[in-house]
Scaffold this motif. Structure first.
Motif: not given
Length: 910
Positions: A362-378, A417-429
């Motif tokens: 929940p406290t890790t700060k995820y990056t745009d690169e993290d999100v782009a990499r995950a989206k590409a894989k999925i 459409k995912l952004t790093k804000e989406d990732i951060q939100r679900v990580a914390e929730k």
């Protein structure tokens, strides 16, 4: 990212609909077309999806019922899965389902999971197969016999299936964690159910369950591949529309899992050879907007090599491997993390290390690169499935079970459409300690508790009803599955260094391109003692080059929606590629970099060996692994340095520990090379430019070691029945083999192929051995036989196998030998030959419709000079066989006096 829950998705190992209906026949009503998925409906409530793909030579009929373990009540645990087995028995109008499936050939199966049950058949495309499949599915929807006599036999088969799953430590731990995490919702129950419920249920009770859920208003029918749409609609109207809409109203499940109010913990102590840690977090339904973000987050956390948890746990060598998955389900789902722990690590200490790393999510700060990499894989995974129409139609089972087929498109759109804000939100929730398992109550005045997300049917309807999807893809060109057509579309040649290639001009959905290369290397003398080195090297070829890091390699392949996989066995390096027309050149550039510039980092070697050995340790007492290993060891007597030697599992572990990086590099530089290789490429590619790409990739890649084909020695089998005790294992394996000399050009080969079909391999569980052990006596979940007649030598064999409860060992041994003895004494009948011939031909026709088969045929032709026409020649010879020839071949090569059998299981358990 995703891993199937062991014992979660359960498979069946696998006329005319009653004229008494007063329902008037109707034509399915057109509803909509979403990205090539055409939706229709019938007045009785049946939903119909048609997915046409002319490039296929096969078709699939897949029917999904919205009933799984989620719908089971008190005393009904495992009933949905048991019913799935029973629907392969017989119907009032058509009779024996398995026999009909066997006669038809093709591939068929049934599976049960949390929200759904499905049945599918894959056949070569023609009107007769389509009509029969629809007629059969309509008949067993409402006319299955469900006889008590069949149910009595099936109990032990399902129990045996249960026991196979009980042998897997990771699977059992996962099941216990899931059941602990869910207090009330049925997702906490294993789909295979309670043995007590399964073994006590009566046929009339099972029939009530069947009549409640197996109705047109609770089903979705999917037809995909190459078929005549108008005839499909006509057949659906003929067989399904006459089934009345039931008068009963299905009650909706309404149990909502309450918010978890503290960590839970389960400690599982039982027999096993591996250490595992697991963790579960409650999440959202597939239809919820958070689901896609959670999927991407788990990819960001566990991907090899970029994952945060992967780096801190696997790369740091605190654990040997980690995976995560999130089920595609109707109600609030979960994310599961599975961790394999080396035996030399303290499990309690490792558990605390894993928990500490999970706490950082929940406290890790995820990056745009993290999100782009995950989206590409999925997205790569989504596109890969969507562009394989047969697999896509079967994969829709999960999405339909989760609420509606369009949810798959909505999920894809959400991923894009995912952004790093989406990732951060679900990580914390979602990823809070009080939302995972550990079993201790911790008072907290300001505890933030997560309530399960609830999605109503009305919300799903509102979410999906106006969804239009993206623009329709262009129709792919038809490709006939025949040797003649394969030859007409084949361009073959040779690169400057001797590599032989075959290019198959075939348009694949989405512009996909498949390629398979085989590179035989070196000789038996120079490869002595290096078998394990080659195997490890193949796994390390994507871990970094002089110009790319492991992370960069994987990221770029994901962005290109492509994959490159290596394997090494015996003396051959295998390379398999899945990509797209526009990416082919770049992917081959990456492949060339891997083949000539790999660096084999020391830390990656250590991680790979640790992962291999952790896996091997978990199989030290696995009955199946022990049986196959020991059978080979009993029969063959090679020197330990030989590439044909079969080591014990412990010997493999010890050998892997000794491999040094210098040995890997030496093998890479001096042994590997492409100058004796062959390869095939299937796709809609320009031949000239493709050859230029292949030349650039392989043309200068040569081995310094002289290639000579290594051939196995012949060891005659002798009478032997030997037990290997695997303590506290719930399942056992019986395995036997007879060796003989035969080649594929031998005059007896066609007759022996059919003898094996009738005895143990052919049909849908209808050959003699599986029919006796599973269908008649119910003493084995899976049984059968197989032959091994290699291309390059005359060292051949026939083998049988059976999975069983240890207490049934004597019964299985007796039944198997009786069936072999009976076949040798009395022979087969002309009717058996006739029915198995039809099934065998249909199976071959089905296989010829796959790109993998096309590539294997072309590679075999290029490597060994075996004409493509031999595929048809064998069929011509088989069709001309007389039953006397089949019986003669059986008696010539099989003898109980030469059969070596091993049995692995806990035969001491009382």
């Amino acid at each position: 990212m995703k891993k199937v829950l062991l014992k979660g998705i359960l498979c069946c190992a696998l006329g005319v609909v009653s004229s008494g209906y007063a329902q008037k026949k109707e034509t399915p009503k057109y509803i909509t077309n979403v990205e090539g998925v055409k939706e229709y409906s019938l007045n009785n409530g049946l939903k119909v999806l048609l997915i046409s793909d002319a490039s296929q030579s096969n078709m699939v009929v897949n029917i999904i019922y919205n009933v799984g373990s989620r719908n089971e009540g008190y005393g009904e645990k495992g009933m949905a899965h048991l019913l799935e087995h029973m629907l392969f028995k017989s119907t009032k109008n058509l009779g024996d389902i398995k026999k009909m499936l066997s006669d038809k050939g093709g591939n068929a199966n049934g599976t049960t999971w949390l929200d759904r049950t499905n049945y599918y058949e894959v056949f070569p495309s023609n009107d007769e197969n389509l009509k029969w499949s629809l007629e059969m599915e309509a008949d067993r929807m409402v006319n299955s016999t469900i006889l008590q006599t069949d149910l009595d036999k099936e109990f032990s088969v399902v129990r045996n299936e249960f026991e196979i799953g009980e042998n897997n430590p990771d699977g059992v731990l996962q099941e216990r964690i899931v059941s602990t995490a869910y207090l009330w919702h049925n997702y906490g129950n294993s789909t295979i159910g309670s043995k007590e419920d399964i073994e006590r249920v009566k046929a009339n009770t099972l029939r009530v369950f069947y009549e409640r859920y197996y109705q047109p208003d609770n089903a979705t029918l999917v037809i995909a591949g190459k078929f005549d749409e108008q005839k499909a609609l006509e057949y659906i109207g003929q067989y399904f529309s006459v089934i009345p809409k039931p008068k009963r109203v299905l009650d909706k499940t309404y149990t909502l899992e309450p918010a978890q109010d503290g960590e839970k913990f389960v400690e599982l102590k039982r027999a096993g050879d591996s250490k595992n840690v697991g963790a579960l977090y409650h999440t959202a339904p597939y239809a919820d907007k958070d689901y896609a973000a959670i999927d991407a987050l788990t990819e960001i956390l566990t991907a090899d090599p970029s994952g945060y948890l992967y780096k801190t746990l696997v790369e740091a060598r605190k654990v040997s491997s980690i995976y995560s998955w999130q089920p595609t389900v109707r109600d609030a789902s979960f994310v599961y993390f599975g961790v394999a722990v080396p035996n030399d690590k303290d499990i309690k200490e490792t558990e605390n290390i894993v928990r500490a790393e999970l706490d950082k999510i929940p406290t890790t700060k995820y990056t745009d690169e993290d999100v782009a990499r995950a989206k590409a894989k999925i997205i790569k995974q989504i596109e890969s499935i969507k562009n394989n129409t047969i697999s896509y139609a079967i994969n829709l089972t999960e999405i339909i079970g989760a609420g509606d087929y369009r949810l798959g498109f909505i999920y894809r759109d959400a991923v894009e459409k995912l952004t790093k804000e989406d990732i951060q939100r679900v990580a914390e929730k979602y990823f809070r300690s009080n939302n995972r398992t550990v079993g201790i109550f911790i008072p907290s005045k300001e505890e933030q508790r997560l309530k399960s997300v609830e999605i109503t049917d009305e919300q799903i309807t509102a979410l999906t009803k106006d969804y239009k999807g993206k623009a329709l893809e262009k129709e792919t060109a038809a490709f006939e599955s025949s040797i003649k057509n394969l030859k007409q579309n084949l361009v073959e040649g040779k690169l400057s260094n001797g590599v032989k290639y075959g290019l198959v001009k075939k348009e694949i959905k989405g512009g996909k391109v498949q390629a398979s290369f085989k590179f035989p290397v070196s000789n038996e003398k120079e490869l002595a003692g290096k078998t394990n080195t080659g195997g490890i090297l193949a796994q390390l070829l994507k871990t970094g080059t002089k110009t790319r890091t492991k992370e960069q390699i994987q990221d770029r392949l994901d962005q290109l929606k492509s994959s490159v996989n290596f394997g090494f066995s015996g003396q051959t390096l295998s390379v398999n590629i899945s990509t797209y027309k526009e990416s082919f050149k770049e992917v081959m550039d990456i492949l060339n970099d891997l083949l000539v510039n790999s660096t084999f980092p020391e830390n990656e070697l250590t991680k790979t060996i640790t992962e291999y050995n952790t896996y091997l340790e978990s199989n030290l007492n696995d009955p199946q692994t022990v049986a196959f290993t020991e059978l080979s060891r009993q029969i063959t007597k090679y020197d330990k340095s030989s590439i044909f030697y079969t080591p014990t599992i412990q010997e493999q572990i010890d050998a892997f520990k000794k491999i040094k990086q210098t040995e890997i590099v030496d093998f890479y530089k001096n042994i590997l090379g492409g100058n004796n290789g062959v390869g095939s490429v299937v796709g809609d590619l320009d031949a000239k430019s493709t050859v230029e790409i292949l030349e650039k990739t392989f043309g200068k890649w040569n081995s310094k070691s002289k290639y000579e084909l290594a051939k196995p020695s012949y060891f005659e089998t002798k009478v032997l029945d030997k037990d290997f005790i695997t303590p506290d294992k719930e399942n056992a394996v019986a395995l036997g083999r007879i060796s003989f000399k035969m080649t594929r050009t031998s005059a007896d080969y066609p007759a022996f192929v059919m003898a094996n079909e009738i005895l143990g391999s052919g049909g849908f569980l209808s050959a003699r051995i599986p029919m006796r052990l599973r269908e008649k006596e119910g003493i084995s979940y899976g049984a059968g036989s197989f032959i091994d007649v290699p291309i390059t030598s005359d060292v051949a064999s026939w083998s049988y196998y059976a999975f069983l409860n240890p207490a049934k060992k004597n019964a299985v041994e007796t039944a198997t030998k009786e069936e072999i003895s009976k076949a040798l004494k009395d022979g087969f009948t002309a009717d058996e030959l006739k029915s198995n011939l039809i099934s065998w031909q249909n199976q071959r026709k089905t296989r010829l419709g796959s790109d993998e088969t096309l590539m294997n045929l072309v590679n075999t032709y290029l490597q060994y000079g075996i004409p493509l026409e031999d595929y048809d020649v064998l069929e011509t010879k088989v069709k001309a066989l007389k039953v006397e020839e089949v019986n003669a071949a059986l008696k010539k090569y099989l003898s109980l006096d030469k059969m070596t059998s091993v049995y692995a299981g806990d035969f001491n358990k009382k």
